[in-house]
Design a protein around this motif. Structure first.
Motif, PDB file in Angstrom:
ATOM      1  N   LEU A  88       9.240  34.626  73.212  1.00  0.00           N
ATOM      2  CA  LEU A  88       8.250  33.600  72.917  1.00  0.00           C
ATOM      3  C   LEU A  88       6.990  33.783  73.761  1.00  0.00           C
ATOM      4  N   LEU A  89       7.151  34.223  75.004  1.00  0.00           N
ATOM      5  CA  LEU A  89       5.981  34.477  75.853  1.00  0.00           C
ATOM      6  C   LEU A  89       5.187  35.660  75.305  1.00  0.00           C
ATOM      7  N   ALA A  90       5.880  36.671  74.786  1.00  0.00           N
ATOM      8  CA  ALA A  90       5.178  37.790  74.147  1.00  0.00           C
ATOM      9  C   ALA A  90       4.362  37.306  72.956  1.00  0.00           C
ATOM     10  N   ALA A  91       4.949  36.423  72.156  1.00  0.00           N
ATOM     11  CA  ALA A  91       4.232  35.873  71.003  1.00  0.00           C
ATOM     12  C   ALA A  91       2.985  35.134  71.444  1.00  0.00           C
ATOM     13  N   ALA A  92       3.112  34.321  72.505  1.00  0.00           N
ATOM     14  CA  ALA A  92       1.964  33.571  73.007  1.00  0.00           C
ATOM     15  C   ALA A  92       0.879  34.507  73.535  1.00  0.00           C
ATOM     16  N   HIS A  93       1.285  35.533  74.307  1.00  0.00           N
ATOM     17  CA  HIS A  93       0.315  36.513  74.807  1.00  0.00           C
ATOM     18  C   HIS A  93      -0.411  37.196  73.653  1.00  0.00           C
ATOM     19  N   LEU A 107      -0.677  36.255  70.362  1.00  0.00           N
ATOM     20  CA  LEU A 107      -1.394  35.379  69.441  1.00  0.00           C
ATOM     21  C   LEU A 107      -2.576  34.678  70.082  1.00  0.00           C
ATOM     22  N   LEU A 108      -2.431  34.326  71.359  1.00  0.00           N
ATOM     23  CA  LEU A 108      -3.412  33.461  72.003  1.00  0.00           C
ATOM     24  C   LEU A 108      -4.121  34.096  73.189  1.00  0.00           C
ATOM     25  N   GLY A 109      -3.599  35.200  73.718  1.00  0.00           N
ATOM     26  CA  GLY A 109      -4.224  35.823  74.875  1.00  0.00           C
ATOM     27  C   GLY A 109      -4.206  34.897  76.072  1.00  0.00           C
ATOM     28  N   ASN A 110      -5.379  34.566  76.574  1.00  0.00           N
ATOM     29  CA  ASN A 110      -5.499  33.652  77.718  1.00  0.00           C
ATOM     30  C   ASN A 110      -5.964  32.260  77.304  1.00  0.00           C
ATOM     31  N   GLU A 122      -1.436  30.755  80.220  1.00  0.00           N
ATOM     32  CA  GLU A 122      -0.695  31.576  81.183  1.00  0.00           C
ATOM     33  C   GLU A 122       0.811  31.478  80.979  1.00  0.00           C
ATOM     34  N   LYS A 123       1.268  30.269  80.736  1.00  0.00           N
ATOM     35  CA  LYS A 123       2.716  30.049  80.645  1.00  0.00           C
ATOM     36  C   LYS A 123       3.038  29.052  79.535  1.00  0.00           C
ATOM     37  N   ILE A 139       0.953  37.291  62.168  1.00  0.00           N
ATOM     38  CA  ILE A 139       1.097  38.739  62.243  1.00  0.00           C
ATOM     39  C   ILE A 139       2.576  39.116  62.167  1.00  0.00           C
ATOM     40  N   ARG A 140       2.834  40.327  61.686  1.00  0.00           N
ATOM     41  CA  ARG A 140       4.219  40.784  61.541  1.00  0.00           C
ATOM     42  C   ARG A 140       4.846  41.060  62.905  1.00  0.00           C
ATOM     43  N   SER A 141       4.124  41.795  63.742  1.00  0.00           N
ATOM     44  CA  SER A 141       4.649  42.204  65.046  1.00  0.00           C
ATOM     45  C   SER A 141       3.592  41.991  66.113  1.00  0.00           C
ATOM     46  N   PRO A 142       3.987  41.539  67.286  1.00  0.00           N
ATOM     47  CA  PRO A 142       3.000  41.297  68.346  1.00  0.00           C
ATOM     48  C   PRO A 142       2.667  42.516  69.177  1.00  0.00           C
ATOM     49  N   ILE A 143       3.291  43.683  68.920  1.00  0.00           N
ATOM     50  CA  ILE A 143       3.249  44.762  69.901  1.00  0.00           C
ATOM     51  C   ILE A 143       1.831  45.246  70.186  1.00  0.00           C
TER      52      ILE A 143
END
Length: 282
Positions: free
Chosen positions: A96-101, A103-106, A126-127, A266-270
């Motif tokens: 979920l943190l990866a998704a937030a990073h 999708l939303l960055g900072n 951030e969190k 998006i399909r993948s956050p990578i």
């Protein structure tokens, strides 16, 4: 050299990032610590990592994974990473943190995952600050691939699929009742087995039944999860995951019916996740 991975319950997407910013992408299976221990994760990594990957040169592994609910689950995965990459520090956090990073960055906002399973959160840049527990595929995961697959299998086993779909399903999968129940109750990774049937609804999206069970899954996702976030309608709806992406038209329809505008799906956050870490290194 660092490695960044987004690990779902079914598949993990990896990126090898060197000091010059060169990227090499590859995939392994997913490593959900709810279903796999350290030994099994390490064995799978050892077997499935590319032969060209210089394991000794990896200095840091950022692994964001499904099922990383607490420190004990994180350590289960981190221990496997340290076995395979002996010179690396392992950072393991929930997907979920990866998704937030990604999708939303900072920036603060709402982020969700709709793939094999479901998750969602509010993020402050951030969190994660607020999370309505998805409860996994037994009790929840509304709107996910496993949720849609469960509905499809249940209706198939009860003979309730319409419009000739019963015969189409039988011809495609050739599964008996006993085989299905054995996979669900006696074999490993039943959540993946359930989610594998979500593609059937996508392939037969011209049949109203398939469209309806997807819409109903997303409606339940909003009713049971999204609508319980404080002031959720003040945020845009941002989502990663194959189910959210493949059925994005239906997801957009449901989101707007709940007065929530759609942002990024998006399909993948990578790719975005790697960019996030690349910017953090500067």
């Amino acid at each position: 050299m660092i490695l960044i991975a987004d690990g779902g319950s079914t598949k993990s997407n990896w990126c090898q990032l060197d000091d010059a910013g060169n990227r090499v992408y590859f995939n392994t299976e997913g490593y959900n610590p709810d279903f796999m221990g350290t030994t099994a994760i390490a064995a799978s990594l050892d077997k499935n990592l590319p032969d060209t990957l210089p394991r000794q040169e990896v200095s840091k592994v950022y692994y964001y994974g499904a099922g990383v609910h607490n420190a004990e689950k994180a350590e289960r995965v981190a221990a496997a990473m340290r076995q395979i990459f002996p010179n690396a520090n392992a950072f393991v956090a929930e997907d979920l943190l990866a998704a937030a990073h990604a999708l939303l960055g900072n920036k603060p906002g709402f982020a969700a995952i709709l793939g094999t399973g479901t998750n969602s959160c509010l993020y402050d840049g951030e969190k994660i600050t607020y999370n309505v527990d998805s409860l996994g595929y037994f009790l929840g995961d509304e709107g996910s691939g496993s949720f849609i697959g469960k509905r499809l299998l249940r209706d198939y086993l009860r003979g309730l699929l319409p419009d000739g779909l019963q015969d189409i399903f039988q011809e495609e999968f050739k599964l008996t009742r006993d085989e299905i129940l054995d996979r669900l109750y006696n074999q490993p990774l039943p959540n993946r087995f359930l989610a594998s049937f979500a593609k059937f609804t996508y392939d037969h999206n011209n049949i109203s039944y398939c469209r309806e069970i997807v819409l109903q899954g997303f409606e339940t996702f909003f009713a049971n999860l999204v609508s319980h976030y404080p002031n959720y309608q003040d945020y845009t709806f941002n989502c990663v995951g194959s189910v959210g992406y493949n059925f994005r038209d239906a997801l957009t329809q449901v989101a707007r019916s709940h007065n929530m505008e759609v942002g990024k799906i998006i399909r993948s956050p990578i790719d975005d996740l790697v960019s996030y870490h690349e910017a953090a290194r500067r």
